[in-house]
Every structure is written in structure tokens, then in C-alpha cells.
Scaffold this motif. Structure first.
Motif, PDB file in Angstrom:
ATOM      1  N   ASN A 164       0.829  -1.088   0.139  1.00 46.10           N
ATOM      2  CA  ASN A 164       0.088  -0.064  -0.064  1.00 46.10           C
ATOM      3  C   ASN A 164       0.948   1.160  -0.008  1.00 46.10           C
ATOM      4  OD1 ASN A 164      -2.323  -1.718  -0.082  1.00 46.10           O
ATOM      5  ND2 ASN A 164      -2.763  -1.107   1.882  1.00 46.10           N
ATOM      6  N   PHE A 165       1.987   1.246  -0.583  1.00 45.20           N
ATOM      7  CA  PHE A 165       2.984   2.320  -0.718  1.00 45.20           C
ATOM      8  C   PHE A 165       2.335   3.334  -1.923  1.00 45.20           C
ATOM      9  CE2 PHE A 165       7.723   3.509  -1.917  1.00 45.20           C
ATOM     10  CZ  PHE A 165       7.376   4.923  -1.241  1.00 45.20           C
ATOM     11  N   ALA A 166       1.688   4.349  -1.440  1.00 51.61           N
ATOM     12  CA  ALA A 166       0.884   5.058  -2.334  1.00 51.61           C
ATOM     13  C   ALA A 166       1.912   5.756  -3.384  1.00 51.61           C
ATOM     14  CB  ALA A 166       0.388   6.072  -1.863  1.00 51.61           C
ATOM     15  N   THR A 167       2.992   6.162  -2.972  1.00 49.67           N
ATOM     16  CA  THR A 167       3.828   6.924  -4.251  1.00 49.67           C
ATOM     17  C   THR A 167       4.343   5.719  -4.981  1.00 49.67           C
ATOM     18  OG1 THR A 167       4.623   8.155  -2.274  1.00 49.67           O
ATOM     19  CG2 THR A 167       6.083   8.042  -4.430  1.00 49.67           C
ATOM     20  N   ALA A 168       4.765   4.506  -5.007  1.00 54.11           N
ATOM     21  CA  ALA A 168       4.956   3.525  -5.856  1.00 54.11           C
ATOM     22  C   ALA A 168       3.561   3.231  -6.805  1.00 54.11           C
ATOM     23  CB  ALA A 168       5.531   2.134  -4.971  1.00 54.11           C
ATOM     24  N   LEU A 169       2.543   3.146  -6.110  1.00 53.34           N
ATOM     25  CA  LEU A 169       1.420   2.751  -6.768  1.00 53.34           C
ATOM     26  C   LEU A 169       1.238   3.896  -7.966  1.00 53.34           C
ATOM     27  CD1 LEU A 169      -0.708   1.682  -4.021  1.00 53.34           C
ATOM     28  CD2 LEU A 169       0.029   0.197  -5.968  1.00 53.34           C
ATOM     29  N   ILE A 170       1.389   5.336  -7.172  1.00 49.68           N
ATOM     30  CA  ILE A 170       1.010   6.402  -8.415  1.00 49.68           C
ATOM     31  C   ILE A 170       2.229   6.224  -9.621  1.00 49.68           C
ATOM     32  CG2 ILE A 170       1.407   8.822  -8.559  1.00 49.68           C
ATOM     33  CD1 ILE A 170       0.250   8.921  -5.404  1.00 49.68           C
ATOM     34  N   LEU A 171       3.363   6.073  -9.000  1.00 54.08           N
ATOM     35  CA  LEU A 171       4.739   6.022 -10.270  1.00 54.08           C
ATOM     36  C   LEU A 171       4.163   4.967 -11.249  1.00 54.08           C
ATOM     37  CD1 LEU A 171       7.340   6.720 -11.522  1.00 54.08           C
ATOM     38  CD2 LEU A 171       8.126   5.114  -9.607  1.00 54.08           C
ATOM     39  N   LYS A 172       3.540   3.845 -10.706  1.00 57.13           N
ATOM     40  CA  LYS A 172       3.104   2.771 -11.727  1.00 57.13           C
ATOM     41  C   LYS A 172       2.171   3.172 -12.584  1.00 57.13           C
ATOM     42  CE  LYS A 172       1.706  -2.343 -11.525  1.00 57.13           C
ATOM     43  NZ  LYS A 172       1.376  -3.320 -10.653  1.00 57.13           N
ATOM     44  N   ALA A 173       1.065   3.563 -11.863  1.00 50.73           N
ATOM     45  CA  ALA A 173       0.231   4.336 -12.573  1.00 50.73           C
ATOM     46  C   ALA A 173       0.626   5.242 -13.507  1.00 50.73           C
ATOM     47  CB  ALA A 173      -1.171   4.898 -11.760  1.00 50.73           C
ATOM     48  N   GLU A 174       1.451   6.269 -13.393  1.00 53.53           N
ATOM     49  CA  GLU A 174       1.799   7.248 -14.345  1.00 53.53           C
ATOM     50  C   GLU A 174       2.482   6.579 -15.483  1.00 53.53           C
ATOM     51  OE1 GLU A 174       1.288  10.855 -13.966  1.00 53.53           O
ATOM     52  OE2 GLU A 174      -0.392  10.053 -12.809  1.00 53.53           O
ATOM     53  N   VAL A 175       3.278   5.754 -15.236  1.00 54.45           N
ATOM     54  CA  VAL A 175       4.238   5.297 -16.225  1.00 54.45           C
ATOM     55  C   VAL A 175       2.984   4.658 -17.258  1.00 54.45           C
ATOM     56  CG1 VAL A 175       5.616   3.299 -17.055  1.00 54.45           C
ATOM     57  CG2 VAL A 175       6.234   4.725 -15.155  1.00 54.45           C
ATOM     58  N   HIS A 176       2.101   3.883 -16.744  1.00 56.71           N
ATOM     59  CA  HIS A 176       0.907   3.296 -17.728  1.00 56.71           C
ATOM     60  C   HIS A 176       0.426   4.235 -18.506  1.00 56.71           C
ATOM     61  CE1 HIS A 176       0.775  -0.422 -15.095  1.00 56.71           C
ATOM     62  NE2 HIS A 176       1.884  -0.659 -15.685  1.00 56.71           N
ATOM     63  N   LYS A 177       0.054   5.334 -17.806  1.00 59.88           N
ATOM     64  CA  LYS A 177      -0.687   6.610 -18.389  1.00 59.88           C
ATOM     65  C   LYS A 177       0.439   7.049 -19.699  1.00 59.88           C
ATOM     66  CE  LYS A 177      -2.053  11.369 -17.540  1.00 59.88           C
ATOM     67  NZ  LYS A 177      -2.239  12.586 -16.555  1.00 59.88           N
ATOM     68  N   LYS A 178       1.661   7.293 -19.503  1.00 60.98           N
ATOM     69  CA  LYS A 178       2.362   7.617 -20.616  1.00 60.98           C
ATOM     70  C   LYS A 178       2.432   6.640 -21.599  1.00 60.98           C
ATOM     71  CE  LYS A 178       5.658  10.464 -17.945  1.00 60.98           C
ATOM     72  NZ  LYS A 178       6.877  10.644 -17.362  1.00 60.98           N
TER      73      LYS A 178
END
Length: 347
Positions: free
Chosen positions: A270-284
Motif C-alpha cells: 500500500n505504498f501510495a507513491t509507488a502505486l502512483i508512479l506505476k500508474a503514471e508510467v502506464h498513463k504515458k
């Protein structure tokens, strides 16, 4: 003359490629070290983990001699405080509490020193209000920058605190709040308590909640206010590695970033910053997708990722609100200071 110019630019480009390849290797070496610590294949060391990231960003040119010397000096000062003062704390975990108190003093207090019969005053580290998130220069978040300048932030100060505790053979737990890192300890007299190094105060949990960005779900899910174990702390460093890599290689394809994020999430789900980074890469990756059907399918998956992060209780905190929140701890100290905590009172 034209041929010479072409050869010159060819050599410049070739040299640039070689430097980039070398730096790629330093990042991969850092990832291997951090991943090995998580798997138990490498000996755990938060100090080695942190400086492996900073060394990668500096492409192997970090001044390890200076850093090790500074860490040794600070550790020796901690040891001297432990040996030469009385701490008004009587529980049987006093040995660790004394080391925590000494580390706190070295980071936050002015300390009188007597060297060769001359008295000097040790000047503590200060909070740096410039570029607190490292948006202009990510090295402003580094422990090495803190050691050089004696000024740091909520990233470098708790990192150094944890390093110094471990150098003394004791523990320290990192903990997260919105855009913030602080220290949590547990002793037998007071239970769990917070140490805030940006202001040198022991705040109660009400201060953390006062930010207005800590949802009750985030606490329940361990996103914020959780005392992180060593593996979870290494997860934080893995995301530091990914963020440094992105600064070094802004046109990367996301492969290394995903590798860091996914490895961090395995250790700290549940490390939010890691989850956000993963989502941002998928978005790109979606933005670069040429097949509309595949892009649509990936977008539905991305929506689920963001929804999950929101369900965990994560909320974004703007920089100015963050700074106002930090300042509130000093301006409203009587309101937020932990009155029960007298562990660090000296006699």
C-alpha cells in the motif's frame, strides 16, 4: 574542415552515449543492491541503500570518503553524548532510548563541546525551505547534500537520523504523512511517539491529522502514520532510485521505473507513491499507444489503478499547504507538542 567538424561531433556523441551507458549501469547496480536487500541476498544497510541511489544520480562520482567521514564524526558525537550524560529515563530499554536521544540532539540541538580545554558550540542541522520537493534539483533531497550544506528537508533529515541510529546499533522507524517523512519510536514508558526533525519537536498525532490530507482510510491501510519496517524503508529508497533515474533519463520508456515500482510494491503493497508512479508510467504508455482498441483497454485498467489509490485514502497535498502545515508545528507548538514525552529531559 567539414570532415573534421563531422568527426568532432561524432566523437562528442559517442562519448555522450558511453557516459549514458555507464550511468545506466550505476542505476542497475543500485537496483540490484536494493532488490538483494529485500530478498535477503544482500546484507541490509540503509546507509548503503541511500548512497547507492545518490551515487547513481551522480554517475559514480559521489564523494564516499567525505560522506563516510561525516557519518563517522556524527556517530562518534552520538556515542560521546551517550557515554557522558545522564538521561532521566529508568526503563530497561534505556540503552536504545539514550541512543535515540543522542541522535536527536546531534540533528536538532546546539551542543557545547570542549576540545583541548577550549569550549565550542556544535551547530545543528537546519531546515531548507528552498525546493522542498526537489522539483528544481532532485539532489536537494539527498543526504549527501545535507552533509555538505548542513541544511535539509523532510526527506534527507529522517534518512540521516535512521542512518545514524543504525550506525550506533539501534533502530529507527521511518513513517509517512502527505509528502512527508518523519520518525516513529516505541519505548516502554511512553509507547509510540513521533519525532519531527524539520522543527526538532515531538508532535502528537493531532498535528499529523491537522494537515487535512490524512484520510482515516489511509491510516487503516498503512499509507500514512505507519512505523515502517526495514524492508518497507528500502521500498522508499527504490522509489527514490526511480525518481532520480527519471531526472537522469527523462525520455526513458518506463521499463526501469516500473521495475522499481513493482519491486517496492511487493515489499510494501500500500505504498501510495509507488502505486502512483506505476500508474503514471502506464498513463504515458497509453498516450503513446497507436492502436485505439488496445489504448481503450489499457485506459480502463488505468482507471482501476487510480480508483484503488483513492480507496486506500491517498490525497495529494499542494506544496504551499504543505509548507503552511510544517510551519504550524512551530507557531502552534503548545497545541501539538507531546506533553507526556519527557524522555529527552536531561539532569
Amino acid at each position: 574542415m567539414k570532415l573534421i567538424t563531422i568527426l568532432f561531433f561524432f566523437l562528442i556523441n559517442a562519448n555522450t552515449i558511453i557516459i549514458a551507458q555507464d550511468q545506466q549501469k550505476t542505476y542497475e547496480d543500485s537496483f540490484t543492491l536494493l532488490n538483494g536487500m529485500l530478498k535477503g541476498e544482500k546484507t541490509y544497510s540503509f546507509k548503503k541503500a541511500v548512497f547507492s541511489v545518490e551515487n547513481a544520480y551522480y554517475n559514480g562520482r559521489i564523494d564516499s570518503v567525505f560522506i563516510n567521514q561525516e557519518i563517522r564524526i556524527l556517530t562518534n558525537l552520538c556515542n560521546s553524548l551517550v557515554e557522558n550524560r545522564f538521561l532521566a529515563y529508568l526503563e530497561n530499554d534505556k540503552k536504545d532510548v539514550n541512543k535515540w536521544a543522542a541522535t536527536y540532539q546531534v540533528l536538532c540541538d546546539s551542543i557545547p563541546l570542549v576540545i583541548n580545554d577550549k569550549e565550542y558550540k556544535y551547530i545543528p542541522f537546519k531546515y531548507d525551505f528552498e525546493d522542498v520537493f526537489g522539483n528544481k534539483d532532485i539532489s536537494n533531497m539527498f543526504v549527501s547534500k545535507l552533509l555538505y550544506s548542513r541544511k535539509g528537508n523532510c526527506h534527507s533529515l529522517p534518512y540521516l537520523y535512521k542512518i545514524l541510529c543504525e550506525e550506533q546499533g539501534t533502530t529507527a522507524h521511518l513513517a509517512l504523512a502527505p509528502s512527508h517523512v518523519y520518525i516513529k519510536h516505541q519505548n516502554k514508558k511512553n509507547g509510540w511517539y513521533n519525532t519531527e526533525l524539520t522543527s526538532g519537536i515531538f508532535p502528537n498525532d493531532a498535528w499529523l491529522m491537522a494537515s487535512g490530507f490524512i484520510h482515516v482510510d489511509a491510516i487503516a491501510n498503512g499509507v500514512y502514520m505507519k512505523a515502517l519496517n526495514d524492508k518497507e524503508s528500502i521500498s522508499l529508497v527504490l522509489i527514490d532510485l526511480a525518481q532520480a533515474y527519471e531526472r537522469s533519463f527523462p525520455d526513458n520508456n518506463g521499463t526501469f521505473l516500473l521495475k522499481c515500482a513493482e519491486t517496492a510494491i511487493k515489499a510494501y503493497p500500500n505504498f501510495a507513491t509507488a502505486l502512483i508512479l506505476k500508474a503514471e508510467v502506464h498513463k504515458k504508455q497509453i498516450e503513446q499507444e497507436t492502436d485505439p482498441d488496445i489504448a481503450k483497454k489499457k485506459f480502463r485498467s488505468l482507471e482501476k489503478e487510480y480508483a484503488y489509490i483513492h480507496e486506500l485514502g491517498y490525497r495529494f497535498m499542494p506544496e504551499q499547504m504543505y509548507l503552511n502545515w510544517l510551519v504550524s508545528l512551530k507557531t502552534e507548538r503548545d497545541k501539538y507538542e507531546n506533553k507526556k514525552l519527557n524522555t529527552f529531559n536531561k539532569q
